[in-house]
Design an enzyme around this catalytic site. Sequence first.
Site, PDB file in Angstrom:
ATOM      1  N   SER A 135      36.587 -16.106  17.492  1.00 34.17           N
ATOM      2  CA  SER A 135      35.434 -16.237  17.373  1.00 34.17           C
ATOM      3  C   SER A 135      34.744 -16.076  19.263  1.00 34.17           C
ATOM      4  CB  SER A 135      35.609 -18.000  17.390  1.00 34.17           C
ATOM      5  OG  SER A 135      34.711 -19.026  18.551  1.00 34.17           O
ATOM      6  N   TYR A 148      40.651 -25.946  19.090  1.00 31.46           N
ATOM      7  CA  TYR A 148      39.469 -25.648  18.308  1.00 31.46           C
ATOM      8  C   TYR A 148      39.688 -23.919  18.768  1.00 31.46           C
ATOM      9  CZ  TYR A 148      36.662 -21.811  15.238  1.00 31.46           C
ATOM     10  OH  TYR A 148      35.548 -20.876  15.157  1.00 31.46           O
TER      11      TYR A 148
HETATM   12  N1  LIG Z   1      29.966 -20.432  11.902  1.00 32.33           N
HETATM   13  C1  LIG Z   1      30.412 -20.121  12.917  1.00 32.33           C
HETATM   14  O1  LIG Z   1      29.804 -20.818  13.304  1.00 32.33           O
HETATM   15  C2  LIG Z   1      31.726 -19.471  13.538  1.00 32.33           C
HETATM   16  C3  LIG Z   1      31.607 -18.810  15.159  1.00 32.33           C
HETATM   17  C4  LIG Z   1      32.772 -17.949  14.693  1.00 32.33           C
HETATM   18  C5  LIG Z   1      34.037 -17.994  14.318  1.00 32.33           C
HETATM   19  N2  LIG Z   1      33.823 -18.346  12.958  1.00 32.33           N
HETATM   20  C6  LIG Z   1      35.125 -18.680  11.841  1.00 32.33           C
HETATM   21  O2  LIG Z   1      34.887 -17.739  10.729  1.00 32.33           O
HETATM   22  C7  LIG Z   1      35.573 -18.250   9.852  1.00 32.33           C
HETATM   23  C8  LIG Z   1      34.801 -18.719   8.273  1.00 32.33           C
HETATM   24  O3  LIG Z   1      34.286 -19.658   8.820  1.00 32.33           O
HETATM   25  P1  LIG Z   1      32.706 -19.945   8.142  1.00 32.33           P
HETATM   26  O4  LIG Z   1      31.371 -20.414   9.449  1.00 32.33           O
HETATM   27  O5  LIG Z   1      32.688 -19.084   6.977  1.00 32.33           O
HETATM   28  O6  LIG Z   1      32.720 -21.657   7.799  1.00 32.33           O
HETATM   29  P2  LIG Z   1      32.965 -21.795   6.464  1.00 32.33           P
HETATM   30  O7  LIG Z   1      31.612 -22.055   5.638  1.00 32.33           O
HETATM   31  O8  LIG Z   1      33.360 -23.519   6.858  1.00 32.33           O
HETATM   32  O9  LIG Z   1      33.761 -21.532   5.563  1.00 32.33           O
HETATM   33  C9  LIG Z   1      35.535 -21.808   5.639  1.00 32.33           C
HETATM   34  C10 LIG Z   1      36.251 -21.024   4.395  1.00 32.33           C
HETATM   35  O10 LIG Z   1      37.698 -21.407   4.890  1.00 32.33           O
HETATM   36  C11 LIG Z   1      38.043 -21.716   4.078  1.00 32.33           C
HETATM   37  N3  LIG Z   1      39.802 -22.065   4.259  1.00 32.33           N
HETATM   38  C12 LIG Z   1      39.729 -23.447   5.466  1.00 32.33           C
HETATM   39  N4  LIG Z   1      40.724 -24.255   4.830  1.00 32.33           N
HETATM   40  C13 LIG Z   1      41.154 -23.127   3.986  1.00 32.33           C
HETATM   41  C14 LIG Z   1      42.975 -23.270   3.994  1.00 32.33           C
HETATM   42  N5  LIG Z   1      43.821 -24.126   4.272  1.00 32.33           N
HETATM   43  N6  LIG Z   1      42.715 -21.527   2.698  1.00 32.33           N
HETATM   44  C15 LIG Z   1      42.342 -21.088   2.709  1.00 32.33           C
HETATM   45  N7  LIG Z   1      41.021 -21.317   2.805  1.00 32.33           N
HETATM   46  C16 LIG Z   1      40.502 -22.662   3.904  1.00 32.33           C
HETATM   47  C17 LIG Z   1      37.088 -22.388   3.493  1.00 32.33           C
HETATM   48  O11 LIG Z   1      37.578 -22.349   1.717  1.00 32.33           O
HETATM   49  P3  LIG Z   1      38.523 -23.606   0.656  1.00 32.33           P
HETATM   50  O12 LIG Z   1      37.684 -24.921   1.765  1.00 32.33           O
HETATM   51  O13 LIG Z   1      37.240 -23.413  -0.485  1.00 32.33           O
HETATM   52  O14 LIG Z   1      39.672 -23.331   1.045  1.00 32.33           O
HETATM   53  C18 LIG Z   1      36.194 -22.033   3.402  1.00 32.33           C
HETATM   54  O15 LIG Z   1      35.363 -20.426   2.517  1.00 32.33           O
HETATM   55  C19 LIG Z   1      36.650 -19.597  10.284  1.00 32.33           C
HETATM   56  O16 LIG Z   1      37.938 -18.773  10.613  1.00 32.33           O
HETATM   57  C20 LIG Z   1      35.918 -19.803  11.014  1.00 32.33           C
HETATM   58  O17 LIG Z   1      36.346 -19.883  12.612  1.00 32.33           O
HETATM   59  C21 LIG Z   1      32.841 -19.824  12.137  1.00 32.33           C
END
Ligand SMILES: NC(=O)c1ccc[n+]([C@@H]2O[C@H](COP(=O)([O-])OP(=O)(O)OC[C@H]3O[C@@H](n4cnc5c(N)ncnc54)[C@H](OP(=O)(O)O)[C@@H]3O)[C@@H](O)[C@H]2O)c1
Length: 236
Positions: A135, A148
């Site tokens: 991130s 975080y």
């Molecule tokens: N969105 C942003 O602005 C942003 C910015 C920078 C970085 N990121 C990073 O990008 C990554 C993906 O996030 P996203 O934005 O796509 O958010 P999201 O839509 O909330 O997706 C998060 C995913 O992580 C999975 N997850 C959470 N806890 C888990 C666990 N214990 N075991 C297995 N899977 C788990 C969830 O699936 P289940 O609930 O089905 O397990 C979901 O598929 C994360 O690492 C986040 O920190 C996001």
Amino acid sequence: MNKTIIITGASSGIGKATAESLISTGANLVLASRKIEKIQKFAEKYPDSVLLHKTDVTKKDDVDALVEAAKQRFGSVDVLINNAGLGSFRELQMADTNEWDTMIDTNIKGVLYCFNAVLPHMITQEKGHIINIASVAAHDVFPNAVVYCATKHAVLAISKGIRLEFQDKIKVTTISPGAVNTGFLENTLSTEEDKEERREYFKEGLTPDVIAQNIRFAIEQPDEVAISEIIVRPQR
Ligand SMILES: NC(=O)c1ccc[n+]([C@@H]2O[C@H](COP(=O)([O-])OP(=O)(O)OC[C@H]3O[C@@H](n4cnc5c(N)ncnc54)[C@H](OP(=O)(O)O)[C@@H]3O)[C@@H](O)[C@H]2O)c1
């Protein structure tokens, strides 16, 4: 592309968009998350090349079983995309230490468990690619998101460490997005009030497809080319 790729956190957002993009390359995909039923329909369209595996990345046994299932089904694991993650927005003074545990268990230990599970296989095949979704919070620290940020700094440190220790065998790519419009905000452990404050900010973020394109770009490089770091932000 004749590769087998594990994607954690594949049930929504960046993980799901990445699966949708990579399927057209001809890769075999192993999609892991807890609520795996959310991508059942997608998987049913590609029975020969998609394996779903219900996995909680905070549980080492689940992760070991995931990698074993991938090897059994497709014979190898070429790329691991450590994408599962979550955050919370809260002042340090308002600490909920259970939230800290969940972020540390998912964002740090989850990445380490997955790395640990694929490592022996990648060493044996003398080849592999680990893509860690960090991130901008890995490069900077934001108030009300300190823990975080700490977990994402750890992801960056782990990535650099793997690169140093296994540089002759394993490619490591760290992708650091700024705001992306996914389920991330709604899935944070924050209060409704904290979420409301940030809704506009995330709504105006990148689409998850942009991050998927960057992941695909890193995977499609020739063997002798490693993309180490990508930082991708919305142009505001
Ligand atoms: N969105 C942003 O602005 C942003 C910015 C920078 C970085 N990121 C990073 O990008 C990554 C993906 O996030 P996203 O934005 O796509 O958010 P999201 O839509 O909330 O997706 C998060 C995913 O992580 C999975 N997850 C959470 N806890 C888990 C666990 N214990 N075991 C297995 N899977 C788990 C969830 O699936 P289940 O609930 O089905 O397990 C979901 O598929 C994360 O690492 C986040 O920190 C996001």
